[in-house]
Enzyme design. Sequence first.
Site, PDB file in Angstrom:
ATOM      1  N   ASP A 103      23.938 -37.880 -29.834  1.00 17.67           N
ATOM      2  CA  ASP A 103      22.854 -37.313 -30.639  1.00 17.67           C
ATOM      3  C   ASP A 103      23.422 -36.427 -31.731  1.00 17.67           C
ATOM      4  OD1 ASP A 103      21.106 -38.515 -28.884  1.00 17.67           O
ATOM      5  OD2 ASP A 103      20.821 -36.700 -27.677  1.00 17.67           O
TER       6      ASP A 103
HETATM    7  N1  URA Z   1      22.803 -38.052 -23.515  1.00 14.10           N
HETATM    8  C1  URA Z   1      22.048 -37.368 -24.390  1.00 14.10           C
HETATM    9  O1  URA Z   1      20.966 -36.910 -24.072  1.00 14.10           O
HETATM   10  N2  URA Z   1      22.540 -37.198 -25.633  1.00 14.10           N
HETATM   11  C2  URA Z   1      23.746 -37.639 -26.028  1.00 14.10           C
HETATM   12  O2  URA Z   1      24.142 -37.419 -27.168  1.00 14.10           O
HETATM   13  C3  URA Z   1      24.518 -38.335 -25.091  1.00 14.10           C
HETATM   14  C4  URA Z   1      24.028 -38.538 -23.843  1.00 14.10           C
END
Ligand code: URA
Length: 235
Positions: A103
């Site tokens: 993310d």
């Molecule tokens: N899980 C999440 O919630 N975000 C990420 O970036 C990676 C795994």
Amino acid sequence: MLRLDKFLCEMNIGSRSQVKTYLKQGFVTVNGKPVTKPETKVDENKDTVAFKGKPCVYRRYVYYMLNKPQGVVSATQDNECATVTELLKDTGYKDLFPVGRLDKDTEGLLLMTNDGELAHDLLSPKKHVKKVYYVELDKPFTHQDAFRLKEGIDIGECKKTLPASVELITENSIYLTITEGKFHQVKRMMNAVGNHVTYLKRISMGSLQLDETLGKGDYRELTEEEIENLKQREL
Ligand code: URA
């Protein structure tokens, strides 16, 4: 066998047109002899191609680990935000892509490569590649929460999550190991136990560990050993 101009482009000697000019200028030799024709076929495994006297060792694929900072999206292009590929533009490789996504507000290990086969393997849901995350939380994380994640938990998909393992670090921080890669998976798992992620960082993916000497936004090439281990699916 491949065309000499393609070979030189793939080795980042220059763009197709720059490479043509270099060839005309006599900067390129194949097995010691100057070659000026871009369409000349070379055997990338046998022929010795040199540019300005320096041999170019052919590498079809390259592998980098990036310590992804927050605020950058895991994409090759984006109209609004900076992308992880922009962070690696100094490598000269224009075909690098991230293996999976973190993310925008997640930090840590992101493998960047142009090897589609390895990427496919690492991301295949069937392969259950382990990913370890360092997670900071809003509220204390309990042994009961860890047990629920170990059993698998409902995050609104058809099936529960696969068993995850937790190592408690402090009341509000854990290492979480998962073998899936669903959208916002860690955040959704924490929400499912009534908590909220305040900071998330990926520490490892399969056998590949984040090099903690890399600053945020820094990257380095994988060592031969790291590449071998990933390919051997020691995941
Ligand atoms: N899980 C999440 O919630 N975000 C990420 O970036 C990676 C795994």
